[in-house]
Scaffold this motif. Sequence first.
Motif, PDB file in Angstrom:
ATOM      1  N   ILE A 138      -2.162  -9.512   6.210  1.00 14.06           N
ATOM      2  CA  ILE A 138      -1.470  -7.889   6.659  1.00 14.06           C
ATOM      3  C   ILE A 138      -0.843  -7.683   6.149  1.00 14.06           C
ATOM      4  O   ILE A 138       0.517  -7.980   5.858  1.00 14.06           O
ATOM      5  CB  ILE A 138      -1.582  -7.259   8.187  1.00 14.06           C
ATOM      6  N   SER A 139      -0.528  -7.096   4.909  1.00 14.05           N
ATOM      7  CA  SER A 139       0.102  -5.660   4.755  1.00 14.05           C
ATOM      8  C   SER A 139       0.527  -4.939   4.863  1.00 14.05           C
ATOM      9  O   SER A 139       0.060  -4.164   5.059  1.00 14.05           O
ATOM     10  CB  SER A 139       0.766  -6.260   2.953  1.00 14.05           C
ATOM     11  N   LEU A 140       2.135  -4.582   4.698  1.00 14.94           N
ATOM     12  CA  LEU A 140       2.459  -3.193   5.998  1.00 14.94           C
ATOM     13  C   LEU A 140       2.741  -2.209   4.418  1.00 14.94           C
ATOM     14  O   LEU A 140       4.281  -2.109   3.799  1.00 14.94           O
ATOM     15  CB  LEU A 140       3.452  -2.927   6.891  1.00 14.94           C
ATOM     16  N   ALA A 148       5.721  -4.044  -4.094  1.00 15.12           N
ATOM     17  CA  ALA A 148       4.329  -4.455  -4.574  1.00 15.12           C
ATOM     18  C   ALA A 148       4.587  -5.128  -4.918  1.00 15.12           C
ATOM     19  O   ALA A 148       4.469  -6.484  -4.493  1.00 15.12           O
ATOM     20  CB  ALA A 148       3.494  -3.407  -5.003  1.00 15.12           C
ATOM     21  N   GLU A 149       5.611  -5.757  -6.019  1.00 10.28           N
ATOM     22  CA  GLU A 149       5.374  -6.845  -6.332  1.00 10.28           C
ATOM     23  C   GLU A 149       6.551  -7.936  -5.418  1.00 10.28           C
ATOM     24  O   GLU A 149       5.809  -9.512  -5.619  1.00 10.28           O
ATOM     25  CB  GLU A 149       6.434  -7.099  -7.710  1.00 10.28           C
ATOM     26  N   HIS A 150       7.249  -8.026  -4.966  1.00 10.81           N
ATOM     27  CA  HIS A 150       7.822  -8.304  -3.600  1.00 10.81           C
ATOM     28  C   HIS A 150       7.158  -8.031  -2.875  1.00 10.81           C
ATOM     29  O   HIS A 150       6.893 -10.064  -1.820  1.00 10.81           O
ATOM     30  CB  HIS A 150       9.394  -7.560  -3.738  1.00 10.81           C
ATOM     31  N   ALA A 151       6.589  -7.917  -2.490  1.00 11.74           N
ATOM     32  CA  ALA A 151       5.330  -8.001  -0.865  1.00 11.74           C
ATOM     33  C   ALA A 151       4.639  -8.644  -1.737  1.00 11.74           C
ATOM     34  O   ALA A 151       4.019  -9.649  -0.541  1.00 11.74           O
ATOM     35  CB  ALA A 151       4.623  -6.787  -0.682  1.00 11.74           C
ATOM     36  N   MET A 152       3.698  -9.130  -3.134  1.00 15.35           N
ATOM     37  CA  MET A 152       3.172 -10.171  -3.086  1.00 15.35           C
ATOM     38  C   MET A 152       3.450 -11.666  -3.283  1.00 15.35           C
ATOM     39  O   MET A 152       2.950 -12.958  -2.714  1.00 15.35           O
ATOM     40  CB  MET A 152       2.343  -9.560  -4.452  1.00 15.35           C
ATOM     41  N   ALA A 153       5.036 -11.535  -3.734  1.00 17.41           N
ATOM     42  CA  ALA A 153       5.756 -12.236  -3.536  1.00 17.41           C
ATOM     43  C   ALA A 153       5.937 -13.509  -2.198  1.00 17.41           C
ATOM     44  O   ALA A 153       6.142 -15.001  -2.485  1.00 17.41           O
ATOM     45  CB  ALA A 153       6.958 -12.261  -4.506  1.00 17.41           C
ATOM     46  N   ASN A 160       5.767  -7.468   5.907  1.00 13.15           N
ATOM     47  CA  ASN A 160       6.547  -6.122   5.740  1.00 13.15           C
ATOM     48  C   ASN A 160       7.598  -6.088   4.715  1.00 13.15           C
ATOM     49  O   ASN A 160       8.700  -6.157   4.996  1.00 13.15           O
ATOM     50  CB  ASN A 160       7.031  -6.440   7.153  1.00 13.15           C
ATOM     51  N   THR A 161       6.743  -4.844   3.591  1.00  8.06           N
ATOM     52  CA  THR A 161       8.487  -4.213   3.203  1.00  8.06           C
ATOM     53  C   THR A 161       8.088  -3.561   2.936  1.00  8.06           C
ATOM     54  O   THR A 161       9.023  -2.467   2.352  1.00  8.06           O
ATOM     55  CB  THR A 161       8.197  -4.984   1.969  1.00  8.06           C
ATOM     56  N   ALA A 162       7.942  -2.298   4.037  1.00  6.97           N
ATOM     57  CA  ALA A 162       8.343  -1.046   4.949  1.00  6.97           C
ATOM     58  C   ALA A 162       9.227  -0.602   5.460  1.00  6.97           C
ATOM     59  O   ALA A 162      10.571  -0.971   5.123  1.00  6.97           O
ATOM     60  CB  ALA A 162       6.828  -0.632   5.378  1.00  6.97           C
TER      61      ALA A 162
END
Length: 305
Positions: free
Chosen positions: A198-200, A105-110, A228-230
């Motif tokens: 949009i975040s996956l 989650a932190e990486h996605a926000m970064a 996209n971090t998924a």
Amino acid sequence: MKKPVFLVTGNDLAPAALALLRDYEVVYAGKAPTEDDIVALCRRHDPVAVIVRYGKVGAAAMDAAPALKVISKHGSGTDTIDKPAAAARGVQVVAASGANAAAVAEHAMALLLACAKSVVALDGRMRGGHWDKSTHKSVELEGRTVGLIGLGAIGQRFARIADAMGMRVLGHDPYAKEVPAHVERADLETIWRESDAISLHCPLTADNAKLLNAQTLSACRKGVIIVNTARGGLVDEPALLEAVRGGQVHSAGLDSFAVEPMTAQHPFLDEPRIILSPHVGGVTADAYVKMGVGAAQNALAVLNR
């Protein structure tokens, strides 16, 4: 008497996890094992459990290990495990769900912030001798809408961060029974239509492969940011590249790709508005321990029944 074997499809495991496996022999498959490597090791060692870090575990590996009882994912995504084959052979598949939620989650926000604030581009400009204070305008995220696809442990943690930043949070997940008050449930059409970003955060399945494609990207708001971090297979990569170059997508922050490692000739490498990281969202010192311990505990829970 020979100890039963745990096979780890990687080259290490956290010491705290190894301490839990003291009654077993631990065999490592190496840094980047192929399916054939894993099959050969299963045939040689006949493990009772496999902890999956890298590579794929399919029917051939299971057939090569008649003692196999459990396949335990070092993390949450089990798409590299042939689950129907495991079920047909009575092998249980378990995952350390949530162990790397904070890290991802932190990486996605970064990545979202890096896109919105042009962090990489501005760093490059300054190193080239430029001072763009009078001409550059970043994207302010407060008051903007972020659409999340997937509301598991990672998606919900990302939602908390976004809410704390003053963002409106839309969420789509047909499997989520309960959703926090700061997340508005939405169908995909609403996500496309109303999201500024949009975040996956969902697993890859046969039903959602290439979920972000030419059609769905064209349905999005012009200037949307994609994160996209998924799993890379959720994105039609040529369609995303075209949408970025055409201005439909403002920028994208990607931590996963259709083929990994990414090839040296991949066209994303020549597009400065696509920010890349090598699938390391869940790779922190803390998550490494939590995932290892979780994977070991989950496997032992099956074996000790």
